[in-house]
Motif scaffolding. Sequence first.
Motif, PDB file in Angstrom:
ATOM      1  N   THR B  50      -1.863   2.679  -3.096  1.00 12.49           N
ATOM      2  CA  THR B  50      -2.960   1.931  -2.480  1.00 12.49           C
ATOM      3  C   THR B  50      -4.298   2.453  -2.991  1.00 12.49           C
ATOM      4  OG1 THR B  50      -1.666   1.458  -0.520  1.00 12.49           O
ATOM      5  CG2 THR B  50      -4.049   1.335  -0.285  1.00 12.49           C
ATOM      6  N   GLN B  89      -1.926  -5.816   2.449  1.00  6.62           N
ATOM      7  CA  GLN B  89      -0.629  -5.590   3.085  1.00  6.62           C
ATOM      8  C   GLN B  89      -0.566  -6.241   4.459  1.00  6.62           C
ATOM      9  OE1 GLN B  89       0.575  -1.531   3.069  1.00  6.62           O
ATOM     10  NE2 GLN B  89       2.467  -1.953   4.138  1.00  6.62           N
ATOM     11  N   ASP B 165      -0.900  -5.516  -2.534  1.00  2.94           N
ATOM     12  CA  ASP B 165      -0.499  -4.253  -1.919  1.00  2.94           C
ATOM     13  C   ASP B 165       0.666  -4.460  -0.966  1.00  2.94           C
ATOM     14  OD1 ASP B 165      -0.280  -1.717  -1.061  1.00  2.94           O
ATOM     15  OD2 ASP B 165      -2.315  -1.533  -0.259  1.00  2.94           O
ATOM     16  N   GLU B 166       1.864  -4.187  -1.443  1.00  6.51           N
ATOM     17  CA  GLU B 166       3.090  -4.347  -0.643  1.00  6.51           C
ATOM     18  C   GLU B 166       3.075  -5.641   0.159  1.00  6.51           C
ATOM     19  OE1 GLU B 166       4.823  -1.011   1.020  1.00  6.51           O
ATOM     20  OE2 GLU B 166       3.566   0.445  -0.011  1.00  6.51           O
TER      21      GLU B 166
HETATM   22 MG   LIG Z   1      -0.261   1.937   0.523  1.00  8.69          MG
END
Ligand SMILES: [Mg+2]
Lengths: 299, 361
Positions: B50, B89, B165-166
């Motif tokens: 991140t 995310q 991000d994920e």
């Molecule tokens: Mg992360």
Amino acid sequence: MEIKLPANPITRRWLGLSPALITIFIFMVLPIALLGVYSFKPADSYGGVEAGFSLDAWIQLFFDRDLDDTLIFDSIYLQIIWRSVMLAAIGTTLSFLVGFPVAWYIVQQPPERRDILLLLVTIPFWTNLLIRAYSWILILGKNGMIEQPLLAMGLIDDSLEMMYGNMAIGVGLVYSYIPLMILPIYASLEKIDFGLVEAAHDLYADRWAVIQRIVMPLCLPGIIAGCILVFVLSLGDFISPSILGGGKKMMLSNLIQFQFSSARNWPFGGALTMLLLMLVAFGSYFYIKASRKSAYLEK
Amino acid sequence: MNKSIPAISVNSVVKHYASNPPIVALNNVTIEIQDNEFFTLLGPSGCGKTTLLRLIAGFEQPTEGAILLYGDHLEGLDPNDRPVNTVFQSYSLFPHMTIAENIGFGLKMKGQSSDQIALVVRDMLALVKMETFGNRMPNQLSGGQQQRIALVRALAPKPKVLLLDEPLSALDLKLRQAMRLELKRLQKETGITFVFVTHDQEEAMCMSDRVAVMSQGELQQLDSPQMIYERPRNRFVANFIGDVNLIDTKVSSENQNSYVCSHNNIEFSVNKTSQHQVGDQVTLAIRPEKFSLVSSAEGLLKGTVVDSTYMGTDTYLTVKIDDSTELEVRCQNIDLDQQLPTIGETVGLSVPNGAATLLED
Ligand SMILES: [Mg+2]
Ligand SMILES: Nc1ncnc2c1ncn2[C@@H]1O[C@H](COP(=O)(O)OP(=O)(O)OP(=O)(O)O)[C@@H](O)[C@H]1O
């Protein structure tokens, strides 16, 4: 010992709330209702009211009684009310313009720092209202802390006459009530997911656009609460107008205070109070409605 | 855009977070991400993925080193001045705006007219097959739908690079698998460079053109998914991706491009993927499915089956080849009549040439 609770859940809920309800009733509803009743009674010239029913107080709000008992429309009280509302509105606007950036600044600080700053914000509440008002005389008054250096440097050659006018009242109102603007705004800013601010930045919003389009709409409840608190208290404040305004211009609050003290006209004081109450109630209602609507339309 | 210039160059980037002592989130990371690439940052929690994305997006500044976007330094540019968008995310959809307004937000901030915005919003909704959702509010959408909106919101302004991000981690397995394909398709269709962050190796394997494996703020290996799996550089990569048998060996001889490494007189021939001297202790990595079962007389290795687990597609055998070494062996269950060795049986294992990889550590 066993206490039998009523079986009905609704009765039970009201029973649980009853201490609070009784307190509210005795200390808030009852006095106001009493004032409302008083406003429809004839005045007793020694203060207090006489038995009977009379619309005199309400008539007095709008009309002057001529010598021959005819009613002539008289806007003097309406002017006072209008002036008070305007001043409160200006005070509220100024408080918002100063308070919002302060709250936004505080919320961006690291947690320990926030607590200290919040404590500092409440400083105006630590001292007596009167003392605070008088201290402004030292700052704004003739030869006060602002004028003196300017005079000494020759930048001005006469008093700026900052005291005893709308400007001094405005300053006093902002200073007195700004914590009540900052704290609710802070409380709702604190709840905003900072990820949304980053997301807006990421999508090409500059600082101003982020505040305007993300932060403000999301902390609207705090803004509404802060504005109502400051507006209501400004409207009811009689210390700032009489000390900082020099008592030259009568405000609604001064007028009400006057009816219950020197003028000994309780019914008229009651009528004025009810009018103020209605103004605040309707004002807040429409303000909340309007700002909610604009928040959803604006986007 | 010149196709030969990397979309993103991360040059010797160090990132410390202020703390006592400072937290080293990234330690001298150098990565080049090519134009039009589906690039994945893979690593365990806390390895700095991140952080790297936030540096590229502009939410954090590197302590040392530089980041370039198509050859231009990004230093000093605020996130709103970088032609890079992020899929967060947590989605971070604006709760007070409709879906259409969310998608149009970036374009609006870029000053496009509302007609143009309406067209793009329509296209974007069509892209994720959610044409009828424009007037809903974000809280009226399911998690997977919100995820897709977050994706097209970031795509709508046509960024040069999309950071993710994920984005799939909050979805259930079925939806996650469907979204993998969809993401891959979107990347190919739009031609935008994707930088995808995940800690899920399977996700990284099936979508990426190239994968950067990170651990503790350092780049461990940067390669195609296949090479990451077949030729892990070190223990970390070998263990992090898939299952692996690690065998302690000693380099016994060397020729031009291979070493012979021996373990209890068993000799493995491995490619020289890293430099060692004869006599060095080295570790070999062999994936469990590389072995094939042969009669105990034939195989390179010989051992006793100590455990056998039926897993549906495969049966996992644990074969003890000596007191200190147990190997995991995977046999595909091809038909019911297949005769698999039982526990206690002695089996031979053959290892194809090139199946063993020499690790650096
Ligand atoms: Mg992360
Ligand atoms: N704002 C911050 N302040 C201090 N330390 C931080 C901050 N953000 C991240 N870190 C630390 O930096 C390291 C890398 O964090 P990062 O968020 O990049 O990890 P990650 O790889 O994204 O992990 P995850 O898979 O859990 O999201 C971690 O040790 C984390 O504790």
